[in-house]
Write a protein that holds these residues in place. Sequence first.
Motif, mmCIF file in Angstrom:
data_model
loop_
_atom_site.group_PDB
_atom_site.id
_atom_site.type_symbol
_atom_site.label_atom_id
_atom_site.label_comp_id
_atom_site.label_asym_id
_atom_site.label_seq_id
_atom_site.Cartn_x
_atom_site.Cartn_y
_atom_site.Cartn_z
ATOM 1 N N ILE A 18 -86.967 41.479 86.503
ATOM 2 C CA ILE A 18 -86.006 42.170 85.643
ATOM 3 C C ILE A 18 -85.757 41.406 84.347
ATOM 4 O O ILE A 18 -85.932 41.941 83.243
ATOM 5 C CB ILE A 18 -84.678 42.408 86.401
ATOM 6 C CG1 ILE A 18 -84.908 43.315 87.598
ATOM 7 C CG2 ILE A 18 -83.642 43.028 85.455
ATOM 8 C CD1 ILE A 18 -83.652 43.554 88.430
ATOM 9 N N ILE A 19 -85.343 40.131 84.468
ATOM 10 C CA ILE A 19 -84.976 39.369 83.270
ATOM 11 C C ILE A 19 -86.149 39.191 82.300
ATOM 12 O O ILE A 19 -85.966 39.346 81.085
ATOM 13 C CB ILE A 19 -84.371 38.003 83.670
ATOM 14 C CG1 ILE A 19 -83.007 38.232 84.323
ATOM 15 C CG2 ILE A 19 -84.245 37.083 82.463
ATOM 16 C CD1 ILE A 19 -82.276 36.979 84.735
ATOM 17 N N PRO A 20 -87.382 38.873 82.758
ATOM 18 C CA PRO A 20 -88.493 38.782 81.789
ATOM 19 C C PRO A 20 -88.732 40.074 81.020
ATOM 20 O O PRO A 20 -89.115 40.037 79.849
ATOM 21 C CB PRO A 20 -89.699 38.440 82.673
ATOM 22 C CG PRO A 20 -89.115 37.734 83.852
ATOM 23 C CD PRO A 20 -87.811 38.419 84.108
ATOM 24 N N GLY B 196 -83.515 41.853 74.854
ATOM 25 C CA GLY B 196 -82.095 42.204 74.833
ATOM 26 C C GLY B 196 -81.212 41.009 75.096
ATOM 27 O O GLY B 196 -80.151 40.851 74.483
ATOM 28 N N VAL B 197 -81.650 40.130 76.008
ATOM 29 C CA VAL B 197 -80.881 38.916 76.310
ATOM 30 C C VAL B 197 -80.840 37.999 75.090
ATOM 31 O O VAL B 197 -79.793 37.455 74.734
ATOM 32 C CB VAL B 197 -81.481 38.179 77.521
ATOM 33 C CG1 VAL B 197 -80.743 36.865 77.769
ATOM 34 C CG2 VAL B 197 -81.425 39.056 78.772
ATOM 35 N N VAL B 198 -81.996 37.839 74.428
ATOM 36 C CA VAL B 198 -82.064 36.977 73.242
ATOM 37 C C VAL B 198 -81.197 37.545 72.120
ATOM 38 O O VAL B 198 -80.485 36.801 71.429
ATOM 39 C CB VAL B 198 -83.523 36.816 72.780
ATOM 40 C CG1 VAL B 198 -83.586 36.069 71.448
ATOM 41 C CG2 VAL B 198 -84.330 36.067 73.832
ATOM 42 N N ALA C 19 -85.048 35.431 63.588
ATOM 43 C CA ALA C 19 -85.600 35.044 64.887
ATOM 44 C C ALA C 19 -85.489 36.193 65.881
ATOM 45 O O ALA C 19 -86.413 36.444 66.669
ATOM 46 C CB ALA C 19 -84.859 33.812 65.412
ATOM 47 N N ASP C 20 -84.364 36.917 65.834
ATOM 48 C CA ASP C 20 -84.191 38.068 66.710
ATOM 49 C C ASP C 20 -85.241 39.135 66.412
ATOM 50 O O ASP C 20 -85.855 39.703 67.328
ATOM 51 C CB ASP C 20 -82.782 38.637 66.522
ATOM 52 C CG ASP C 20 -82.540 39.880 67.358
ATOM 53 O OD1 ASP C 20 -83.006 39.915 68.510
ATOM 54 O OD2 ASP C 20 -81.878 40.813 66.860
ATOM 55 N N VAL D 169 -73.554 42.525 76.675
ATOM 56 C CA VAL D 169 -73.583 43.739 77.500
ATOM 57 C C VAL D 169 -74.263 44.879 76.757
ATOM 58 O O VAL D 169 -75.084 45.613 77.327
ATOM 59 C CB VAL D 169 -72.146 44.138 77.916
ATOM 60 C CG1 VAL D 169 -72.142 45.510 78.580
ATOM 61 C CG2 VAL D 169 -71.556 43.103 78.855
ATOM 62 N N ILE D 170 -73.967 45.024 75.478
ATOM 63 C CA ILE D 170 -74.557 46.114 74.692
ATOM 64 C C ILE D 170 -76.068 45.950 74.568
ATOM 65 O O ILE D 170 -76.838 46.884 74.820
ATOM 66 C CB ILE D 170 -73.901 46.178 73.296
ATOM 67 C CG1 ILE D 170 -72.444 46.626 73.408
ATOM 68 C CG2 ILE D 170 -74.679 47.124 72.378
ATOM 69 C CD1 ILE D 170 -71.668 46.527 72.118
ATOM 70 N N THR D 171 -76.518 44.768 74.174
ATOM 71 C CA THR D 171 -77.955 44.570 73.950
ATOM 72 C C THR D 171 -78.746 44.598 75.250
ATOM 73 O O THR D 171 -79.845 45.169 75.307
ATOM 74 C CB THR D 171 -78.208 43.234 73.229
ATOM 75 O OG1 THR D 171 -77.655 42.157 73.999
ATOM 76 C CG2 THR D 171 -77.565 43.233 71.838
#
Length: 264
Positions: free
Chosen positions: A184-186, A191-193, A254-255, A151-153
Motif C-alpha cells: 500500500i505505502i509504496p 501522496g505521502v511525500v 521536489a514534490d 490526509v488530503i494528499t
Amino acid sequence: MTANGFGNISIMTRSLAWLIICFLVLPITVVFAVSVTDRHYLSLPESEVSFQYYRNLFSSGPWLTSILQSFIIACVSTAVAVVAGTLCAIGCWRLGNRASDFVRMLMLVPIMVPTIVYALGIYQFWIDLRLLDTYTGLIIAHAVTGVPYVVITVSTALAGFDPRLEQASLSLGASMSQTLRLVIIPNIMPGVVSGLIFAFIHSWDELVLALFIAGRAVFTLPRRMWDGINEALDPTMAAVAAVLIAVTVSLLCADAYVRSRRGN
C-alpha cells in the motif's frame, strides 16, 4: 466547434493562467531585490547590489537560533503528522463507510477553523497542561494542523490505488502490516511525500500559533520576523523572507519531481 475554435480557447486559457500566475508571483520577487539593498532600510538597491544582510543573517546568533528551533519543530511535527495522517487516511479508505467520512471531515477541522480561533482554544488548553512556551506544546499544535494536509494528499493517492493489490497480498499469506509496508505505502508514496512537504512548509512558516504558545524559551523564525517588523524594519528580514521563499519553492519543485517520476 472547429479545431481552430478549440485552439483559440486553449490559448486564451493558458494566457489567463499565466496572467494569474504573474499577478500572484511577481510581487513576491520584489523581496529578492530588497534583500540585496545597499541601504540601511527596506528599499531597492540604489548604487550597488550588497549581500551584507545575508551575511548578517547567517552570522547572527538570534537569527540562527530561531532558524534551528523552527527547523527542529518543523521536522518533528511533520514526522508526527505524516504517520498519523497516513494511517488515518488508510484506515478511512479501508472502512469506506459514513463513519470514515465523518472521521476524515473531523481531521480537516484544524484547517477549516480560522487559525486564530484554534490558537486561542489551544492556548487555554495548554495553560492547564503547562505546555506553553515548550517545544512539546508547539510540536503537538503544528502536528495537529499538519495532519489535514497529509490526509488530503494520501486520500487522493488512495483513490487511484487498486484494492485488488491488497487482496492479492493478503491471499498470498502476507500479514496486514506487511501488506501496508510492502504494497500500500509504496503505491501511495507520492501522496505521502506531498503531505510531508506541505506539512513541513506549514510548520516552517506558521506564525499565529507561535504568537500564542511560544514565549522566551521557544522563539521561532516567523515570530522573530514578526517582532522585527514591530520593532524596526531591518532589511535582514527581507533576506530571511527570500530564504523562506527559496526553501518553499525548492520543496514544491521536489514534490513535482517525485510526482513526475512516479508518473513515468
